[in-house]
Enzyme design. Structure first.
Site, PDB file in Angstrom:
ATOM      1  N   PHE A  44       0.857  -1.179   0.000  1.00 31.67           N
ATOM      2  CA  PHE A  44       0.000   0.000   0.000  1.00 31.67           C
ATOM      3  C   PHE A  44       0.898   1.235   0.000  1.00 31.67           C
ATOM      4  O   PHE A  44       1.857   1.300   0.765  1.00 31.67           O
ATOM      5  CB  PHE A  44      -0.907   0.030   1.232  1.00 31.67           C
ATOM      6  CG  PHE A  44      -1.867  -1.123   1.269  1.00 31.67           C
ATOM      7  CD1 PHE A  44      -3.054  -1.076   0.549  1.00 31.67           C
ATOM      8  CD2 PHE A  44      -1.579  -2.263   2.003  1.00 31.67           C
ATOM      9  CE1 PHE A  44      -3.941  -2.145   0.568  1.00 31.67           C
ATOM     10  CE2 PHE A  44      -2.453  -3.335   2.023  1.00 31.67           C
ATOM     11  CZ  PHE A  44      -3.637  -3.280   1.309  1.00 31.67           C
ATOM     12  N   THR A  45       0.608   2.188  -0.863  1.00 31.72           N
ATOM     13  CA  THR A  45       1.353   3.448  -0.864  1.00 31.72           C
ATOM     14  C   THR A  45       0.769   4.296   0.261  1.00 31.72           C
ATOM     15  O   THR A  45      -0.329   4.821   0.146  1.00 31.72           O
ATOM     16  CB  THR A  45       1.225   4.169  -2.214  1.00 31.72           C
ATOM     17  OG1 THR A  45       1.686   3.290  -3.235  1.00 31.72           O
ATOM     18  CG2 THR A  45       2.049   5.451  -2.228  1.00 31.72           C
ATOM     19  N   MET A  64      -4.743   6.497  -0.476  1.00 31.38           N
ATOM     20  CA  MET A  64      -3.860   5.343  -0.512  1.00 31.38           C
ATOM     21  C   MET A  64      -4.065   4.542  -1.802  1.00 31.38           C
ATOM     22  O   MET A  64      -5.184   4.400  -2.279  1.00 31.38           O
ATOM     23  CB  MET A  64      -4.145   4.468   0.711  1.00 31.38           C
ATOM     24  CG  MET A  64      -3.142   3.395   0.961  1.00 31.38           C
ATOM     25  SD  MET A  64      -3.466   2.530   2.521  1.00 31.38           S
ATOM     26  CE  MET A  64      -2.809   3.730   3.690  1.00 31.38           C
ATOM     27  N   CYS A  65      -2.968   4.043  -2.341  1.00 28.43           N
ATOM     28  CA  CYS A  65      -2.983   3.221  -3.555  1.00 28.43           C
ATOM     29  C   CYS A  65      -2.618   1.787  -3.179  1.00 28.43           C
ATOM     30  O   CYS A  65      -1.966   1.549  -2.169  1.00 28.43           O
ATOM     31  CB  CYS A  65      -1.954   3.712  -4.560  1.00 28.43           C
ATOM     32  SG  CYS A  65      -2.086   5.429  -5.009  1.00 28.43           S
ATOM     33  N   LEU A  66      -3.007   0.869  -4.017  1.00 32.07           N
ATOM     34  CA  LEU A  66      -2.641  -0.528  -3.868  1.00 32.07           C
ATOM     35  C   LEU A  66      -1.707  -0.893  -5.011  1.00 32.07           C
ATOM     36  O   LEU A  66      -2.041  -0.659  -6.179  1.00 32.07           O
ATOM     37  CB  LEU A  66      -3.890  -1.410  -3.925  1.00 32.07           C
ATOM     38  CG  LEU A  66      -3.661  -2.910  -3.937  1.00 32.07           C
ATOM     39  CD1 LEU A  66      -3.061  -3.372  -2.611  1.00 32.07           C
ATOM     40  CD2 LEU A  66      -4.978  -3.629  -4.199  1.00 32.07           C
TER      41      LEU A  66
END
Length: 191
Positions: A44-45, A64-66
């Site tokens: 996760f970012t 948040m990015c995956l």
């Protein structure tokens, strides 16, 4: 004589700027004995820092990015990232090619067409990874970014502090950093 003084003054100013820049940005290390196979999988970012004006304008709406990190046959990574943009989930892939010592990579920006360097600065493979990227988008447009990857959507406070300390050592001001809020719409796997 006046031209000579101007030249000398210009050289002194260039040297002073160089000293200030070198003091503002610590050298970027690479994870010792980086083991690519342990870096694979879901991240996760959780945090970002950048000198980009675009980033500063958009950071308030980022979440948040995956990212799924998979190996490529010729070495390096294929990083497939899913993120929220304009209330829609988007997916993009980035191909990181080996560039020197293990943990050092390069990639070509699909948006800018420029080549960037990326380093895995530090990771324990189980909880976090710190990455640093730099390159040039165009004449006089240097780009730098630090990323905090977390295996969890709720990284520990000490990991956030580690990221903040690293970003400050790289010369990122406080307003150039953000810890990204969770976005359950695009994150496929919950904690």
């Amino acid at each position: 004589m006046a031209a000579r003084r101007t030249l000398c003054l210009g050289l002194v100013l260039l040297a002073a700027v160089g000293v200030l820049q070198s003091q503002a940005q610590a050298p970027v290390p690479v994870q010792p004995d980086f083991q690519q196979d342990k870096f694979l999988g879901r991240w996760f970012t959780a945090g970002l820092a950048s000198n980009s004006s675009w980033f500063r304008e958009k950071k308030a709406v980022m979440s948040m990015c995956l990212s799924d990190v998979a190996p490529m046959a010729e070495g390096g990574f294929n990083i497939t990232t899913t993120f929220l943009r304009k209330n829609q989930c988007e997916t993009r892939s980035l191909l990181l090619q080996p560039a020197g010592s293990p943990g050092s990579y390069s990639y070509i920006s699909p948006h800018w067409g420029s080549t960037y360097s990326t380093w895995v600065v530090e990771t324990d493979y189980q909880e976090f990874a710190l990455l640093y990227s730099e390159g040039t988008k165009g004449p006089g447009q240097d780009f730098r970014m630090a990323t905090l990857y977390s295996r969890s959507q709720t990284p520990k406070d000490e990991l956030k502090q580690k990221f903040s300390t690293f970003c400050q050592a790289q010369g990122f001001p406080e307003d150039a950093m953000v810890f990204l809020p969770r976005n359950d719409k695009c994150l496929k796997e919950q904690d």
